[in-house]
Every structure is written in C-alpha cells, then in structure tokens.
Design an enzyme around this catalytic site. Structure first.
Site, PDB file in Angstrom:
ATOM      1  N   GLU A 162      -5.581   5.695   7.566  1.00  0.00           N
ATOM      2  CA  GLU A 162      -5.337   4.667   6.479  1.00  0.00           C
ATOM      3  C   GLU A 162      -6.437   3.946   6.357  1.00  0.00           C
ATOM      4  OE1 GLU A 162      -1.151   2.585   5.163  1.00  0.00           O
ATOM      5  OE2 GLU A 162      -2.004   2.717   7.902  1.00  0.00           O
ATOM      6  N   ASN A 219       6.539   7.246   2.376  1.00  0.00           N
ATOM      7  CA  ASN A 219       5.975   7.165   3.575  1.00  0.00           C
ATOM      8  C   ASN A 219       6.646   5.938   3.442  1.00  0.00           C
ATOM      9  OD1 ASN A 219       4.295   6.496   6.024  1.00  0.00           O
ATOM     10  ND2 ASN A 219       3.618   4.414   4.910  1.00  0.00           N
ATOM     11  N   GLU A 220       7.674   5.734   5.422  1.00  0.00           N
ATOM     12  CA  GLU A 220       8.682   4.729   5.174  1.00  0.00           C
ATOM     13  C   GLU A 220       8.828   4.061   4.249  1.00  0.00           C
ATOM     14  OE1 GLU A 220       5.852   1.722   7.991  1.00  0.00           O
ATOM     15  OE2 GLU A 220       6.405   3.226   9.097  1.00  0.00           O
ATOM     16  N   TYR A 237       6.789   2.887  17.401  1.00  0.00           N
ATOM     17  CA  TYR A 237       5.859   2.398  18.174  1.00  0.00           C
ATOM     18  C   TYR A 237       5.890   1.931  19.500  1.00  0.00           C
ATOM     19  CZ  TYR A 237       2.669   3.088  14.131  1.00  0.00           C
ATOM     20  OH  TYR A 237       1.632   3.094  12.668  1.00  0.00           O
ATOM     21  N   GLU A 259       3.516   8.756  12.841  1.00  0.00           N
ATOM     22  CA  GLU A 259       3.553   7.654  13.211  1.00  0.00           C
ATOM     23  C   GLU A 259       3.661   7.291  15.130  1.00  0.00           C
ATOM     24  OE1 GLU A 259       2.599   4.233  10.870  1.00  0.00           O
ATOM     25  OE2 GLU A 259       2.818   5.276   9.168  1.00  0.00           O
ATOM     26  N   GLN A 289      -3.944   4.184  15.186  1.00  0.00           N
ATOM     27  CA  GLN A 289      -4.318   5.636  14.510  1.00  0.00           C
ATOM     28  C   GLN A 289      -6.200   5.669  14.700  1.00  0.00           C
ATOM     29  OE1 GLN A 289      -5.220   3.642   9.995  1.00  0.00           O
ATOM     30  NE2 GLN A 289      -2.816   3.308  10.372  1.00  0.00           N
TER      31      GLN A 289
END
Length: 513
Positions: A45, A192-193, A260, A317, A366
C-alpha cells in the site's frame, strides 16, 4: 462461550486436545483439493515506507535498481515465489485516482495521503511502475479499484486502459505512455473496506454499488476479470450473508476478509512489537487462532449460497498489528518483527492451507517496512524478517495437493487459559514429495509428534527449523541472522511412522522422499 470457541478451533483443524507433551498425527491421501499458490500473496500500500523508500527508491541511492525499483528487494521476494501483489491499498485505494499516476512523471499532480500520515505523494510510482514491478517479481498484479471516492467510469476506463487490445482513446494513451500491448490484469478488487475507510457503507448499499461497478468492468481478449468483492471486517457475518445473497456467486470471483491479530485485542493500545513477555505472547497466539473460527463461519455462510465453492474466500489483509516503534511516524505503521510474528504467520498459513477448498487467495499486510513486513530497509541496507523465512519454508505448499490431517495435540496453558499447542499442514507436490509444516506455540515444552501416513510411501526425511532463545527475539541490521532457518535433525523414521520432536516456540518444515 470460551468452550464453544475452543470447540470450533478444534473441529476446524481436526484437532483434539489433551494435557500431555506428546501428539499423534495422521496424514491421509484422499483429497483432490489444491493449496493455491495465491494464498501466499503480499500487500503493498501507499503507506509509510512501503512504496516510497521500500520498493521505489531515490535515484541516487547506492543500490542496484531498474529505473527506481530496488532490485535486492525484488530478488529476495522472487526467492520465496510471491504469487501476487495487491496495490495501491488499502484505505489509500479509495482516494487514489489512477490517471494521476500515468504519463511523464514531472507532469503528474501531487496528492495528500489523508489516511497515512498526511504526507504529500508525487505519484512517481503509478500504474506502469507497479506493473513493471510485478513483471520483475514474476507475480500477478492485484489492483484495488476506487469505489469510495471514484466513479464507475473511472474503474471501467482503468480496466480498458490495461486490458483492451484494440483501437481506442485509452489504448492510444497507453501506447503514448510506452506500452502498446495490453497488461492483461485479471485480479480486481471492487473497493476496499467499504464498511469503513472505503465509504462507511451498509452491506446492502455496497452490494448494489458492487453490481453497478462490476457491470462496467469488462472482460477483454485474454483478460477475463477475477472480480473480488469487499467482504467483512473480522466477525461481521451479516456482511457476508448480505453480499452472498445480494451479489450472488455468479457475479464475483472472490469475497475478501480482513482480520488483524492484535496482541492486546485493543485498538487504542495494541502492544509492543519488541518489549513483551509471555502474557502478551500467549494472548497474541490466542487471538491469531481466531482466524480458524472466522474462516470456518464465513465459509459456512458462503456454502449456503455457493455449495460448489466457486467463490473464493480472499483474506487479503492479515497479520500482526502492534503499536509503532517509538520515535517513528504513527501514520507509517512501522513495527519490528519477532519470533512471535513468525509463529503467527506459520499458524495462519496452516489455517488457510487446511481450508484450501474455500480460501484461494490471501495477502499478508504488508510486504516492506509496514506492519508485519517481510523486509525492512534503511537507506541502502536491507533486512529479512522472521516472517520472511516462514514464507520461504512454506513455499513448498504452493499449488501442491492438499493432504488431510488429523492431529491430537496437547494444550499450551498460561495463567489458567489454554490454546492448542501444535498446528500443521501436509501436501504433496507434483514430483510426489510430501511436505509437512508444523508450528509449536508452546513457549517452553518440546512436543513429540508421532505421525502415521495412510497410503503414502516414504523412505527418508529432511527438514529445517526456525526458532530462537526468546519469543521476542528479532533480526536487526547489526545482527541479521539471529532468526534464520537451520537444518532440523529432530525427525526420524521409526518403522512406518515419522516421529518429530518439535522444539518449543518453533516452526518446522519437513520433506519426505
């Protein structure tokens, strides 16, 4: 509730827990499922030093480069065979307008990265630079299109600019910018999201937006799109239900999932990436294992609408998210990478592999200098993290045939809380070699794993192990080889069985010939 969670974790991995330091493992030869190489994807990103200062460096930096792409980074990632790279975000994707990143670099407009540190981006790294990077890496590009602040036409034009092999104003523009032939980009994320930074939408609204955007993202010759819908945040099962029902399996190749691992479970104070004890280690591994429950429950919802499993679950992610390193920009999300991170990576990849009938793609967050990075750079210096070495050990599973496992494993207990100590994946590659990857999460105890193979003949075993003295040990520029895979001698053949003495807090990769 805790008992139910333990049951789900146990059932999903085919595990049974009991209090002793031995385990039994059965590996079967009765599956036709393949562990997709795309599970081993990465994420880059426009965030902190991920692109600028990571992949894309100043032309004066004294390292080998192609244009401004850093080649030691490229070569390190080629070694672990990364299959795909997701770009440009992340939250950044829904404020990124692709036309700002093409054409002569001095003429490209600058922009503010409002999500990550408020820094000014010069757009010198854009579409052509990203696709050149993917070509150097030998991986497939995965582009996230702007749904939050973009338009249907903007995404449609981007697809045409990259994939149409014919005469049009956009293909003429692509030719002017140095690439007459189409790039043929297959993987496209539609937003995204969208439940958060990508627009704060409801699942009903997003489903309608997806159908509209996807309708105008066209297939061109040699470039059938694999459209990936924005899926849920962690345990938002209603989002999955709504998207599967309202979008339908025939309109998407995949549905994303973001989760996460927070050491503390608290977003306001996530915990340190370096200074932590056994309590924080145990809690991190406990939170990591929640991925099993999430994948199981979201897959069950997808099965209702897609029993043939045509839609991929794309966990694009995932990883450990801690507090930033002291003294660094809080918007750059720079953290160190320890043995704990390696055990999270190994465990998570084992979960994905064991759900390869539904999980077809993933991306670690990432790739460089951000969150659970594979690589850390500092000017001309480059450092490989413990997580990098897990991907190196696990690359043997890419596109291999999945072998079902049944594992009866002990528990790792800390202050009255328990998690399963061992997790595992087994696969067989095209040459007939069988590979096992195991993680022992127990911080103290070696675990003897007695392994039986059903209808699988083998003669010899070799292996590698990744471990260290402490769970918070890290690689540094001064000591870059504290955590690297070493030859493993703790596996032996006893009759028809394989006995593995799994060291505490360790990742092991075995090859059976």
């Amino acid at each position: 509730m805790k008992k139910r969670i333990l049951f789900l974790l146990t059932a999903g991995l085919g595990l049974k827990s009991y209090a002793q330091n031995t385990a039994t493992l059965t590996v079967s030869n009765n599956s036709k499922d393949t562990i997709s190489r795309n599970i081993y994807g990465q994420f880059a990103e426009h965030l902190g030093r991920g692109i600028y200062g990571g992949f894309w460096v100043d032309k004066t930096l004294p390292v080998a480069k192609q244009d401004r792409i850093r080649l030691d980074v490229v070569n390190a990632l080629k070694k672990i065979k990364i299959p795909n790279l997701r770009w440009p975000g992340g939250c950044f994707a829904d404020e990124y307008h692709w036309r700002d990143g093409i054409g002569p670099r001095p003429q490209r407009p600058k922009m503010i990265n409002t999500n990550w540190g408020g820094v000014v981006e010069d757009n010198s790294f854009g579409t052509h630079e990203f696709l050149e990077l993917c070509q150097l890496l030998g991986c497939e590009p995965y582009i996230s299109a702007n749904v939050g602040s973009g338009t249907v036409q903007e995404m449609s034009n981007w697809v045409e600019y990259l994939n149409f092999d014919g005469e049009s104003p956009l293909t003429n523009l692509r030719t002017q910018n140095g690439h007459p032939k189409p790039f043929n980009v297959h993987f496209w994320g539609v937003g995204n999201e969208s439940w958060g930074c990508g627009g704060n939408m409801t699942p009903e609204h997003y489903s309608d937006e997806y159908r509209r955007y996807a309708s105008f993202a066209k297939n061109y010759n040699n470039a059938k799109l694999k459209k990936i819908a924005c899926g849920p945040n962690a345990s938002d099962y209603n989002w999955t239900e709504t998207c599967m029902k309202n979008i339908g399996p025939g309109r998407m190749w995949g549905l994303s999932l973001h989760y996460y691992t927070l050491p503390t479970g608290n977003w306001s104070d996530k915990g340190s990436s370096t200074n932590f004890g056994e309590a924080a280690y145990f809690n991190t591994m406990k939170n990591c294992l929640q991925m099993e429950e999430l994948v199981t429950k979201h897959s069950a919802i997808m099965d209702k609408y897609d029993p043939q499993k045509k839609v991929a679950l794309v966990v694009d992610e995932w990883g450990v998210w801690t507090n930033v390193m002291p003294g660094t920009n809080p918007g750059f999300l720079f953290q160190q990478n320890s043995l704990r991170d390696a055990l999270v990576a190994a465990t998570t990849l084992n979960i994905f592999n064991n759900h390869c009938d539904r999980v077809k793609m993933a991306a670690l967050a990432q790739c460089i200098n951000v969150l659970q990075a594979l690589i850390i750079t500092d000017k001309e210096k480059m450092l490989l993290t413990p997580t990098y070495y897990v991907f190196d050990m696990y690359k043997v599973h890419q596109d291999a045939r999945y072998l079902p496992v049944k594992l009866n494993a002990p528990e790792y207990e800390y202050e009255g809380k328990k998690i399963l100590a061992v997790n595992v994946t087994a696969s067989q590659d095209a040459a007939g070699k069988v590979h096992l990857t195991l993680a022992n999460l127990d911080a103290h105890n070696t675990i003897a794993v007695s392994t039986e193979f059903k209808d699988i003949a083998w003669q010899a075993v070799t292996g590698r192990v990744l471990t260290s003295a402490k769970v918070d040990d890290i690689n540094t520029f001064e000591k870059p080889y504290t955590l690297i895979p070493k030859t493993f001698t703790g596996a032996r053949k006893e009759g028809d069985k394989l006995v593995i003495n799994m060291p505490a807090k360790a990742v092991v990769e075995l090859e059976l010939n």
